[in-house]
Design a protein around this motif. Structure first.
Motif, PDB file in Angstrom:
ATOM      1  N   UNK A 216       0.796  -1.223   0.000  1.00  0.00           N
ATOM      2  CA  UNK A 216       0.000   0.000   0.000  1.00  0.00           C
ATOM      3  C   UNK A 216       0.831   1.276   0.000  1.00  0.00           C
ATOM      4  N   UNK A 217       1.707   1.430   0.995  1.00  0.00           N
ATOM      5  CA  UNK A 217       2.370   2.723   1.199  1.00  0.00           C
ATOM      6  C   UNK A 217       3.189   3.154  -0.014  1.00  0.00           C
ATOM      7  N   UNK A 220       1.172   3.975  -3.110  1.00  0.00           N
ATOM      8  CA  UNK A 220       0.426   5.205  -2.852  1.00  0.00           C
ATOM      9  C   UNK A 220       1.311   6.425  -3.080  1.00  0.00           C
ATOM     10  N   UNK A 221       2.569   6.338  -2.596  1.00  0.00           N
ATOM     11  CA  UNK A 221       3.479   7.470  -2.699  1.00  0.00           C
ATOM     12  C   UNK A 221       3.948   7.702  -4.126  1.00  0.00           C
TER      13      UNK A 221
END
Lengths: 287, 300
Positions: A216-217, A220-221
């Motif tokens: 996810x992280x 997302x970035x």
């Protein structure tokens, strides 16, 4: 319930188990109810969702929510996720097998140090490297690209670890025989060792694929364009919490979206449970 | 952790005889991307933390400014205080429930294979699934949780929309998500206990509680310590559920350090400052890891 009593008898259970067993099974069922509720809501008309009447089975069924989900670029997101997870898994498992083999069976100075560095890196949370990595990718002009999604995922030490453990316990007779026939080190690895490493390869692939599919992280970035988002990042925007972010659609559409998103992981898990559990108990790997 | 402990036992003897140069080639394919994309960024991050840097333009050396700023930043304090609360709620719940569920499944009751699948299933889905499903379940007015609580005369709880409850709401979802890992680790450890020991205890007339207290629990001590540490670390790094469920709100009440780092970097474009906070978090995680190792050694 005679069958149950007989079964409990055979398993050397006593009367306490007659109390514990139903409670345990009830809790297990309770544990799965959020998934049931998710699927059930995804087939409801929006009008039947925001109401005080709880319908575990929808009285009227519709596929509209799923059609609505596909008005967003979910297919593109799904393809991105698939490319990212498949490529990262393939490279990570192949390179991990190569490194694991070399670390377990080949003689070269620095071998133990290298493995120690790999293991020590497990203590560094990915979150620390994520901001500088993002800066680097932006500077190189690789933001929102497949390179950016895939490359950082190759360095998962779990893959090296699981193969090293496997090759440490590998019988050396086969290797010796091949060496007699004049096989070089690469032949030895690719023709003899790797084909026999199916079990660790499956365990590592299953775990690493799921980690990447769910990651996810970093996606997302690093994905600035709508078209380069991965499925979890794209679908996250369906959160219907008023006042925190824009409310796209109601809960029924959101549940259709997460149902689609969870199918691959849940299916993989149901069919390959053994490898999941094997993988997890080989070492702790949740990223 | 367990990984490291394992490998030390099995470390190979020193290198003797001929050196395989091919070994370097085989390792390089993994090692090069590993150093480039996993290690170098960490070192780079230490540099970035001492600069002022937005995505455009060049870095400007700032010395310790970012760190002094972090120590005076109200929202940094809030975020770090919040993970303390997350830890207090999530870590014991996951450890205790994980152990209880593992004990249940380990007994091989009828249907315990199914129970094992159900307990582990939430762990394999993505944060987005967890987040959205629980936002719906915890909806103040129409959510399932409040619906069933009302049978006990409990009024609608604003799980995710009030500063008072948002931490609890996010924690509930996290427990459901994280439990599977603890559960499987406990189950693996329970299955390592030789059956004879338990049988011997039964012959000696030990009851259920005594067997748990004097046979099983001592065996599990290393795993318990490992589960607690892993869960502590993953709680320090809590982000995706927060992002999906509340986006840190309302009024920062459910934010976490990573969530704050994210908003500093992405929303406010302060990469140097974000890196400085990341290093503070890193220091905290290292401290937890070493504390666990130290405590384990003391016992052994």
């Amino acid at each position: 319930m005679r069958w149950l009593e007989r079964e409990l008898e055979e398993r050397r259970l006593n009367r306490w188990d007659f109390v514990i067993w139903p409670i345990g099974i009830a809790v297990a069922v309770l544990w799965a109810l959020p998934f049931v509720w998710m699927v059930s809501t995804s087939f409801k008309f929006p009008a039947d969702v925001m109401t005080q009447d709880i319908e575990w089975l929808p009285s009227r069924v519709t596929l509209d929510n799923y059609i609505k989900v596909f008005e967003y670029p979910v297919i593109r997101w799904g393809i991105n996720s698939l490319i990212q997870a498949a490529a990262a898994t393939f490279l990570c498992v192949l390179f991990g097998a190569m490194a694991g083999y070399a670390l377990a069976r080949m003689n070269f100075p620095g071998r133990n140090l290298l493995f120690a560095v790999f293991l020590a890196s497990l203590m560094i949370p990915v979150e620390v490297s994520v901001i500088p990595l993002l800066l680097a990718f932006v500077k190189v002009g690789w933001a929102s690209s497949y390179q950016a999604l895939i490359l950082p995922a190759i360095g998962n030490v779990f893959s090296v670890y699981i193969f090293r453990q496997f090759f440490l316990n590998f019988p050396s007779e086969l290797e010796d025989a091949a060496k007699m026939d004049g096989a070089g080190p690469f032949n030895l690895f690719f023709r003899i060792a790797l084909p026999l490493a199916r079990a660790p390869a499956i365990a590592a692939s299953v775990i690493i694929f799921t980690l990447n599919w769910n990651s996810f992280l970093w996606p997302l970035l690093v994905t600035f364009d709508e078209s380069m988002k991965t499925l979890p990042v794209g679908v996250a925007a369906f959160t219907p919490v008023v006042g925190t972010r824009t409310q796209i659609e109601g809960y029924s559409v959101a549940m259709a979206a997460v149902t689609i998103l969870s199918i691959p992981s849940l299916m993989l898990f149901c069919f390959l449970q053994r490898y999941f559990i094997q993988g997890i108990s080989q070492g702790s790997i949740k990223q | 952790m367990s990984v490291a402990a394992h490998s030390v036992e099995r470390a190979r003897p020193e290198i003797t005889g001929e050196i395989d140069k091919a070994g370097y080639v085989l390792v390089a394919f993994f090692a090069i991307p590993f150093f480039l994309f996993n290690i170098l960024p960490v070192l780079f991050g230490f540099y970035v933390a001492f600069t002022r840097w937005s995505i455009v333009g060049a870095p400007k050396w700032e010395g310790l400014n970012n760190f002094t700023r972090a120590f005076n930043d109200h929202w940094v304090a809030v975020a770090f205080k919040n993970i303390l609360f997350y830890g207090v709620i999530i870590v014991p719940s996951v450890t205790v429930l994980g152990l209880v569920f593992a004990l249940f499944v380990n007994k091989r009751y009828p249907l315990s294979g199914l129970a094992r699948t159900l307990f582990f299933a939430p762990t394999v889905v993505s944060a987005t699934v967890i987040g959205l499903v629980w936002v719906w379940l915890l909806d103040t007015q129409f959510g399932l949780v409040n619906h069933y609580l009302s049978f006990f005369g409990i009024d609608d709880v604003p799980w995710l929309t009030s500063t008072r409850w948002s931490l609890v709401g996010v924690s509930i979802a996290s427990i459901w998500w994280d439990l599977g890992l603890a559960f499987v680790l406990f189950l693996a450890a329970l299955q390592d206990i030789p059956g004879e020991i338990n049988d011997a205890a039964i012959v000696d007339g030990a009851n259920r509680w005594q067997r748990f207290r004097y046979v099983i629990l001592p065996h599990l001590r290393p795993v318990i310590s490992m589960v607690v540490t892993l869960q502590l670390i993953s709680t320090l790094r809590i982000f995706s559920q927060v992002y999906v469920m509340t986006n840190g709100g309302p009024a920062g009440s459910s934010s976490s350090p990573i969530h704050y780092i994210y908003s500093i970097a992405i929303v406010r474009n302060l990469f140097g400052y974000a890196s400085a906070i990341a290093i503070l978090l890193f220091a905290l995680i290292l401290a937890v890891t070493f504390a666990q190792r130290f405590l384990l050694k003391e016992r052994a």
